[in-house]
Design a protein around this motif. Structure first.
Motif, PDB file in Angstrom:
ATOM      1  N   GLN A  99       0.799  -1.216   0.000  1.00 43.73           N
ATOM      2  CA  GLN A  99       0.000   0.000   0.000  1.00 43.73           C
ATOM      3  C   GLN A  99       0.836   1.272   0.000  1.00 43.73           C
ATOM      4  O   GLN A  99       0.280   2.373  -0.145  1.00 43.73           O
ATOM      5  CB  GLN A  99      -0.932   0.022   1.208  1.00 43.73           C
ATOM      6  N   GLY A 100       2.162   1.164   0.150  1.00 42.49           N
ATOM      7  CA  GLY A 100       3.017   2.337   0.005  1.00 42.49           C
ATOM      8  C   GLY A 100       2.828   3.001  -1.338  1.00 42.49           C
ATOM      9  O   GLY A 100       3.058   4.201  -1.489  1.00 42.49           O
ATOM     10  N   SER A 101       2.407   2.224  -2.320  1.00 43.36           N
ATOM     11  CA  SER A 101       1.974   2.770  -3.604  1.00 43.36           C
ATOM     12  C   SER A 101       0.478   3.052  -3.513  1.00 43.36           C
ATOM     13  O   SER A 101      -0.316   2.119  -3.341  1.00 43.36           O
ATOM     14  CB  SER A 101       2.237   1.760  -4.730  1.00 43.36           C
ATOM     15  N   PRO A 102       0.031   4.304  -3.620  1.00 44.85           N
ATOM     16  CA  PRO A 102      -1.401   4.602  -3.522  1.00 44.85           C
ATOM     17  C   PRO A 102      -2.231   3.832  -4.548  1.00 44.85           C
ATOM     18  O   PRO A 102      -3.361   3.420  -4.255  1.00 44.85           O
ATOM     19  CB  PRO A 102      -1.464   6.112  -3.764  1.00 44.85           C
ATOM     20  N   GLU A 103      -1.670   3.618  -5.726  1.00 45.46           N
ATOM     21  CA  GLU A 103      -2.404   2.890  -6.756  1.00 45.46           C
ATOM     22  C   GLU A 103      -2.644   1.441  -6.343  1.00 45.46           C
ATOM     23  O   GLU A 103      -3.701   0.874  -6.633  1.00 45.46           O
ATOM     24  CB  GLU A 103      -1.646   2.928  -8.086  1.00 45.46           C
ATOM     25  N   LEU A 104      -1.677   0.831  -5.652  1.00 42.69           N
ATOM     26  CA  LEU A 104      -1.851  -0.554  -5.216  1.00 42.69           C
ATOM     27  C   LEU A 104      -2.769  -0.633  -4.008  1.00 42.69           C
ATOM     28  O   LEU A 104      -3.494  -1.615  -3.836  1.00 42.69           O
ATOM     29  CB  LEU A 104      -0.494  -1.190  -4.917  1.00 42.69           C
ATOM     30  N   SER A 105      -2.773   0.407  -3.171  1.00 44.19           N
ATOM     31  CA  SER A 105      -3.737   0.468  -2.082  1.00 44.19           C
ATOM     32  C   SER A 105      -5.151   0.461  -2.646  1.00 44.19           C
ATOM     33  O   SER A 105      -6.032  -0.268  -2.168  1.00 44.19           O
ATOM     34  CB  SER A 105      -3.508   1.723  -1.244  1.00 44.19           C
ATOM     35  N   GLN A 106      -5.375   1.240  -3.686  1.00 41.19           N
ATOM     36  CA  GLN A 106      -6.700   1.276  -4.307  1.00 41.19           C
ATOM     37  C   GLN A 106      -7.014  -0.033  -5.016  1.00 41.19           C
ATOM     38  O   GLN A 106      -8.161  -0.486  -5.016  1.00 41.19           O
ATOM     39  CB  GLN A 106      -6.810   2.448  -5.284  1.00 41.19           C
ATOM     40  N   LEU A 107      -6.020  -0.666  -5.603  1.00 43.83           N
ATOM     41  CA  LEU A 107      -6.223  -1.972  -6.230  1.00 43.83           C
ATOM     42  C   LEU A 107      -6.779  -2.974  -5.214  1.00 43.83           C
ATOM     43  O   LEU A 107      -7.713  -3.733  -5.518  1.00 43.83           O
ATOM     44  CB  LEU A 107      -4.894  -2.494  -6.803  1.00 43.83           C
ATOM     45  N   ILE A 108      -6.229  -2.976  -4.006  1.00 44.43           N
ATOM     46  CA  ILE A 108      -6.695  -3.890  -2.959  1.00 44.43           C
ATOM     47  C   ILE A 108      -8.038  -3.441  -2.396  1.00 44.43           C
ATOM     48  O   ILE A 108      -8.856  -4.274  -2.000  1.00 44.43           O
ATOM     49  CB  ILE A 108      -5.639  -4.004  -1.844  1.00 44.43           C
ATOM     50  N   GLY A 109      -8.265  -2.135  -2.364  1.00 45.83           N
ATOM     51  CA  GLY A 109      -9.547  -1.630  -1.904  1.00 45.83           C
ATOM     52  C   GLY A 109      -9.538  -1.035  -0.512  1.00 45.83           C
ATOM     53  O   GLY A 109     -10.568  -0.581  -0.015  1.00 45.83           O
ATOM     54  N   ALA A 110      -8.380  -1.027   0.149  1.00 50.92           N
ATOM     55  CA  ALA A 110      -8.305  -0.503   1.511  1.00 50.92           C
ATOM     56  C   ALA A 110      -6.850  -0.264   1.884  1.00 50.92           C
ATOM     57  O   ALA A 110      -5.927  -0.749   1.219  1.00 50.92           O
ATOM     58  CB  ALA A 110      -8.943  -1.467   2.506  1.00 50.92           C
ATOM     59  N   ARG A 111      -6.686   0.462   2.979  1.00 50.81           N
ATOM     60  CA  ARG A 111      -5.350   0.748   3.522  1.00 50.81           C
ATOM     61  C   ARG A 111      -5.316   0.297   4.979  1.00 50.81           C
ATOM     62  O   ARG A 111      -6.218   0.611   5.759  1.00 50.81           O
ATOM     63  CB  ARG A 111      -5.064   2.247   3.413  1.00 50.81           C
ATOM     64  N   PHE A 112      -4.274  -0.449   5.339  1.00 51.23           N
ATOM     65  CA  PHE A 112      -4.050  -0.851   6.735  1.00 51.23           C
ATOM     66  C   PHE A 112      -3.679   0.372   7.558  1.00 51.23           C
ATOM     67  O   PHE A 112      -2.824   1.164   7.161  1.00 51.23           O
ATOM     68  CB  PHE A 112      -2.922  -1.892   6.774  1.00 51.23           C
ATOM     69  N   THR A 113      -4.322   0.523   8.716  1.00 52.65           N
ATOM     70  CA  THR A 113      -4.062   1.698   9.553  1.00 52.65           C
ATOM     71  C   THR A 113      -3.441   1.363  10.899  1.00 52.65           C
ATOM     72  O   THR A 113      -3.067   2.268  11.648  1.00 52.65           O
ATOM     73  CB  THR A 113      -5.369   2.482   9.794  1.00 52.65           C
ATOM     74  N   GLY A 114      -3.327   0.072  11.235  1.00 59.30           N
ATOM     75  CA  GLY A 114      -2.755  -0.328  12.512  1.00 59.30           C
ATOM     76  C   GLY A 114      -3.560  -1.457  13.125  1.00 59.30           C
ATOM     77  O   GLY A 114      -4.549  -1.914  12.547  1.00 59.30           O
TER      78      GLY A 114
END
Length: 213
Positions: free
Chosen positions: A96-111
């Protein structure tokens, strides 16, 4: 498809938390004999010409604090958009360090709060991935996520923690391809759950676009 070529990506000596070697054989066992798995280290394999021969790519990458190179991001995006299957397990979301790959997965880990016993429950979804699968209880890291409002997902599994339901598994389509995220996978015992192993296997088949056999 018998002996489906599958690429499993992870890290070992440079993994800050989750080494591939600790769980590699367990992931392969969970996928089952229909998948012919090649395990490799690092993000350098995220190039379209490398990925294209594989109907399924599994990310167990542990690259927190790093960002995949531009050509690696583009390679994975093109691979999925053109019909490839991506299964992301636990820390594999660290791309997810790549914003495009974060969107590909559909979410971002926050902790996540402290490791604890979590009950996992199927949602009311009629998604074909979940057919015949059961809820389960597991000691795990309760990962939290910020869902991407521009990337519709279908949540298939939730866990209960601190009086709330949290997403633990979901699917989405991207172009011609399919993406699955499965939250459990902190260490070997996570992959020794027979019930969860069936989720991994079914997710692999669905992401690759073939019926479960």
């Amino acid at each position: 498809m018998a002996n489906m070529p599958t690429l499993l990506l992870g890290n070992n000596d440079d993994a800050p938390y989750h080494t591939l070697r600790a769980v590699q054989e367990l992931i392969i066992d969970n996928l089952g004999t229909s998948f012919q798995v090649t395990a490799v280290e690092g993000t350098s394999h995220l190039k379209l010409d490398v990925l294209q021969p594989y109907p399924l790519v599994v990310s167990y990458l542990d690259i927190w604090g790093k960002v995949p190179a531009t050509e690696e991001t583009a390679g994975l995006l093109q691979y999925v958009a053109s019909g490839g299957g991506l299964l992301v397990i636990h820390n594999g979301i660290s791309i997810q360090g790549s914003p495009e790959l974060s969107q590909l997965i559909g979410a971002r880990f926050t902790g996540h709060p402290a490791y604890t016993t979590l009950p996992f429950t199927k949602t009311e979804s009629n998604h074909p991935l979940t057919e015949g699968l059961e809820p389960f209880v597991m000691d795990e890291e309760p990962y939290r996520f910020e869902l991407d409002p521009f990337a519709p997902i279908e949540v298939l599994l939730t866990y209960t923690h601190e009086g709330k339901e949290w997403p633990a598994a979901w699917t989405r389509t991207y172009g011609l391809g399919r993406v699955v995220y499965l939250m459990p996978g902190h260490h070997p015992p996570s992959f020794q759950s027979e019930a969860y192993g069936k989720w991994i296997r079914s997710a692999g088949f669905w992401a690759a676009g073939v019926p479960v056999t």
